[in-house]
Design an enzyme around this catalytic site. Structure first.
Site, mmCIF file in Angstrom:
data_model
loop_
_atom_site.group_PDB
_atom_site.id
_atom_site.type_symbol
_atom_site.label_atom_id
_atom_site.label_comp_id
_atom_site.label_asym_id
_atom_site.label_seq_id
_atom_site.Cartn_x
_atom_site.Cartn_y
_atom_site.Cartn_z
ATOM 1 N N ASP A 303 22.339 -21.225 43.440
ATOM 2 C CA ASP A 303 22.438 -20.725 44.796
ATOM 3 C C ASP A 303 21.138 -20.047 45.214
ATOM 4 O O ASP A 303 20.318 -19.672 44.387
ATOM 5 C CB ASP A 303 23.595 -19.727 44.913
ATOM 6 N N ASP A 304 20.996 -19.866 46.510
ATOM 7 C CA ASP A 304 19.879 -19.121 47.100
ATOM 8 C C ASP A 304 18.527 -19.661 46.635
ATOM 9 O O ASP A 304 17.614 -18.902 46.285
ATOM 10 C CB ASP A 304 20.006 -17.624 46.782
ATOM 11 N N ILE A 305 18.423 -20.987 46.608
ATOM 12 C CA ILE A 305 17.152 -21.643 46.292
ATOM 13 C C ILE A 305 16.928 -22.748 47.320
ATOM 14 O O ILE A 305 17.833 -23.127 48.064
ATOM 15 C CB ILE A 305 17.151 -22.252 44.874
#
Length: 892
Positions: A303-305
């Site tokens: 996540d959050d990439i």
């Protein structure tokens, strides 16, 4: 080390069926909801039935009872482990037993407790746990025995936790305990917490404490995924320093004893090359190091990439570009980990992953690639529809299962507050539909940066995920408060008051619901005695919690919010006393109290939370309620006094973060209102002057550096006396700064800027200033820097005219009334301690000035007996003291 039950083995098998399109619950779950004869059983919590948390599926009282004898014998069966036995033995000692002995057989005289022995249920005529799902249990009290029988060792451990809550606390033997039959099982396989927030990671001590809490509340998973642990993200390839690895082992060992799966979540997405053999080996090697210290459950959050920018050219060459390529690359790496590590380590639980698209159920090339290519036994974590999903439904969960093609483990972003570090989120788990847990592989809740304060909400998460059918958010919240207060009624009351003013969130939109009801009751009834008591209790709550709350970590976590609560309660009580005094006709006392409010409010806003980066963040409690009450009370005081009060602002647009409409009127060009979306035609921003007044120059200053396009692109300025019938002042187009002047004699209460067309950009308003022409103030001495003559009669006693020097002979301050009218009284308000003398005079129709009183003290009220006048003035007496006037109020 206690062997872990294979609770996910059936789940992995079910995953294969799910991919094939089967969404029905498995047979074991169906069997769990019936008795041996197929009769449905439901939770019963009637009078005399002890409270057990989480709420059991079925609790029934029996007509018999047992007695806690001086010596109690404990017989361990096949599903008993040392953890369950320790809980049972401690509970018996706290219930008054002087000796607790273990034996291979029941006692012939004293009480016997059978732990993990389903055969002992026969004497109580209770069905055993064989038909229950994993973690289920039966607890029987009666027939001269206590029996704890789990489906597995975890189930027996949970039976022990229920027994701990049922048994009384006594200093001596002899307590009689009512007969009881509990048949219980969880609503979903995995129930727990994911430490997955940004910000200050929890301390080792706090994590150990959390694991104890999870075991007590029948939560069985803890995902170790703090965003600011460098060895999970930036340094994911690097080995842990020995001391940090030892701490993870310590946590793992504690988790085993508490029947919690410690899940190690490694996040390589910032730098991983998915096609690289070296990176795949680095990931497996890192997992092996963690395996060697006892961890058996692993996750790879992605996540959050970015999945549009590759970390290596080889990935682009292998998969190309786009979401589908990213999904294929991630599936490739995860499948390697699944094959090379999970499959080669007997006892490993199914691999978990967090997709880059974790926050919706819309179809995409990325999700399709994961669904088709990712090994079917990998659990996919999902936050719902939205990063912080206000609601989560069965339909949405089914859609997630379908679009991802894998069993879903929710990463529920509540009560996490890393996006709102100024707040504690102490309300209950809410907005989750009944029936949802049964559609999921499990539920993990992302907690707050404050571990101990998180427990209030996590209590309700545990309650919902265990038995959603019986779950009621407010009821569960109340039970959690009672438990956390340690059974002390005064501490419970204080905790409830504090939690109420820290209640609101994306899941709980009501702000301070209990205090809000009291405020509403007061404004309707005028019963200040009741509200005084409520506010006194709120103000005393922080000291009570600091003195009496058993969990000292909560006090440390909540320190700034406790301080702010006490200060806001003080300000609110002052505001209440102010209104009481004004309504009683005691204007001097009301004015004295009103002057105390700004400093009290400033103090209430002064408390800060220190973030990971050292930044000081002002904390908020009861915002929208406590501050609104002070503002409403101030407006009520001013109404009684006879002034319109300061102008107020409103808008049809939503608000981005805390950039509220009030900032349009604060006189500070560096602050601003900021919408949270683009306006449509007829959206508006409105200034309410409080009463109809003559208006002159109008300035609308929009946009800001960095957001130069955020303004109303097409619109009109309009005015109205009643808020219904509007007249145009001017139209504007394509410019962020708009100015105009109303025709002489124009009167209005409302002035608004209205969009005449939709647009795509948001709206920023730095200032929306409406100058008034009636009540014009002229004269001397001149105002000091930062002050203005107009503040002496601007309808707002909170603004003050401060002279730059003392008055000279013959100088005066004149307030025009616009037209001749009857004057009933003149009230002059000055700041406390203000000095200087003046005659209060009225100008009659002949232009002559007549003295009607003299200025004295901070509050002067002069009866003008209905004289007709078109102006009032303060004729100064010469002196060295610079005058200060908060407001000249001329009443009819």
């Amino acid at each position: 080390m206690t062997p872990r039950p294979p609770r996910l083995t059936a789940l992995a098998a079910a995953a294969t069926l799910l991919v094939g399109g089967l969404l029905a619950a498995g047979p074991s779950v169906q069997a769990a909801g019936t008795t041996g004869t197929g009769t449905p059983v439901k939770a019963q919590d009637g009078p005399g039935t002890p409270a057990i948390t989480p709420t059991p599926q079925s609790v029934k009282s029996r007509s018999d009872r047992i007695t806690i004898t001086p010596t109690v014998t404990v017989v361990a069966g096949e599903t008993a482990d040392e953890s369950a036995l320790a809980v049972v033995e401690k509970a018996l000692e706290q219930a008054g037993a002087r000796r607790v002995v273990r034996s291979a057989r029941a006692s012939a005289s004293g009480l016997t407790v059978h732990v993990g022995d389903a055969g002992a249920l026969a004497a109580q005529k209770l069905e055993g746990p064989s038909a229950l799902p994993a973690d289920g249990y039966v607890l029987g009290i009666g027939a001269d025995r206590i029996v704890l029988a789990g489906k597995d060792t975890t189930g027996t451990y949970y039976a022990a936790q229920s027994l701990r809550q049922v048994l009384p606390h006594r200093k001596r033997p002899g307590a009689r305990v009512g007969g009881l039959a509990v048949r219980d099982w969880p609503g979903t396989a995995l129930r727990g917490v994911i430490e997955g927030f940004y910000g200050t990671p929890w301390s080792h001590k706090a994590r150990l404490d959390q694991l104890d809490y999870y075991g007590e509340h029948k939560m069985n998973i803890y995902v170790y995924s703090p965003k600011d642990d460098a060895y999970l993200r930036e340094k994911w390839r690097d080995a842990y320093p020995a001391d940090q690895l030892a701490q993870i082992k310590d946590l793992t060992d504690r988790a085993v004893r508490r029947h919690v799966e410690f899940t190690y979540a490694l996040s390589p997405g910032l730098s991983v090359c998915y096609s690289s053999d070296e990176d795949a080996k680095a990931l497996v090697d890192k997992f092996q190091t963690i395996w060697d210290i006892g961890v058996r459950t692993f996750a790879v959050p992605l996540d959050d990439i970015s999945y549009t920018d590759w970390n290596c050219d080889a990935d682009k060459a292998k998969w190309g570009t786009g979401g589908g390529a990213a999904g294929a690359a991630q599936a490739y790496l995860l499948n390697r980990v699944n094959k090379e590590f999970i499959a080669t380590h007997p006892g490993a639980q199914p691999l978990q992953m967090v997709p880059t698209e974790y926050y919706n159920v819309s179809e995409s090339a990325y999700k399709a690639a994961l669904s088709e290519q990712l090994d079917p036994d990998v659990l996919v974590e999902w936050t719902g529809v939205g990063v912080v999903a206000p609601t989560m439904t069965v339909t949405q969960a089914d859609a997630a299962r379908k679009v991802f093609g894998h069993p879903i483990l929710t990463w529920d972003n509540y009560p996490v507050n890393d996006y709102a570090t100024d707040r504690l989120l102490l309300g209950p788990f809410n907005g989750r539909e009944k029936g949802l847990p049964g559609r999921l592989a499990g539920i993990t809740a992302n907690p707050m940066i404050q571990p101990y304060a998180s427990k209030l909400s996590l209590y309700t998460v545990a309650d919902y995920s265990w038995n959603d059918a019986a779950y009621d958010p407010r009821t569960s919240w109340g039970k959690g408060l009672k438990e956390y207060a340690g059974g002390d009624a005064r501490t419970e009351q204080a905790l409830r008051a504090f939690a109420d003013v820290n209640y609101s969130s994306a899941l709980n939109t009501d702000k301070a619901p209990e205090l809000a009801a009291e405020f509403a009751r007061y404004w309707k009834s005028g019963d200040s005695k009741r509200l005084t008591s409520v506010l006194r209790n709120l103000g005393a709550a922080p000291a009570r919690l600091r003195a009496g709350l058993p969990d000292r970590g909560f006090v440390e976590d909540s320190g700034p919010w406790l301080d702010a609560t006490e200060s806001w309660a003080t300000a609110s009580r002052t505001a209440l006393r102010m209104v009481d005094a004004a309504r009683a006709g005691n204007g001097a006392q009301a004015w004295e109290l009103r002057q105390q409010l700004p400093a009290q409010v400033e103090r209430a806003k002064s408390f800060v939370y220190t973030g990971l980066d050292g930044r000081k963040v002002p904390v908020h409690v009861g915002d929208g309620m406590l501050d609104a009450f002070v503002e409403a009370a101030t407006a009520e005081h001013d109404r009684i006094l006879g002034v319109s009060g300061r102008p107020t602002a409103s808008t049809s647009l939503g608000t981005y973060q805390d950039n509220t409409a009030a900032r349009m009127l604060d006189g500070d060009d560096s602050t601003y209102f900021w919408s949270d979306g683009a306006p449509a035609a007829d959206d508006q921003l409105t200034v309410d002057l409080g009463e109809s007044r003559g208006i002159g120059d109008i300035t609308l200053a929009m946009g800001k550096p960095g957001s130069t396009d955020d303004y109303l692109h097409e619109g009109v300025l309009e005015y109205s006396a009643d808020g219904k019938n509007w007249q145009q002042l001017t139209a504007f187009s394509g410019k962020p700064d708009v100015t105009t002047t109303a025709l002489a004699g124009t009167k209005a209460r409302y002035v608004r800027a209205r969009a005449t067309a939709g647009q795509t950009s948001w709206v920023v308003v730095r200032e929306f200033h409406v100058a008034t022409t009636d009540g014009a103030v002229t004269g001397n001495p001149p105002a000091a820097t930062g002050s203005a003559l107009s503040s002496a009669a601007d309808g707002d006693p909170g603004t003050v005219y401060r002279a730059a020097r003392g008055p000279r002979d013959g100088e005066f301050l004149e307030v025009g009334l616009g037209a001749a009218r009857a004057v009933g009284s003149v009230t002059v308000l000055r700041p406390a301690g203000a000095k200087g003398a003046a005659d209060i005079q009225l100008r009659n129709a002949d232009g002559d000035w007549r003295t009607v009183g003299r200025l004295g003290g901070s509050y002067t009220d002069v009866d003008a007996h209905g004289r007709t006048a078109d102006a009032v003035r303060l004729a100064w007496r010469e002196g060295a003291t610079a005058p200060e006037i908060a407001e000249v109020v001329v009443a009819k």
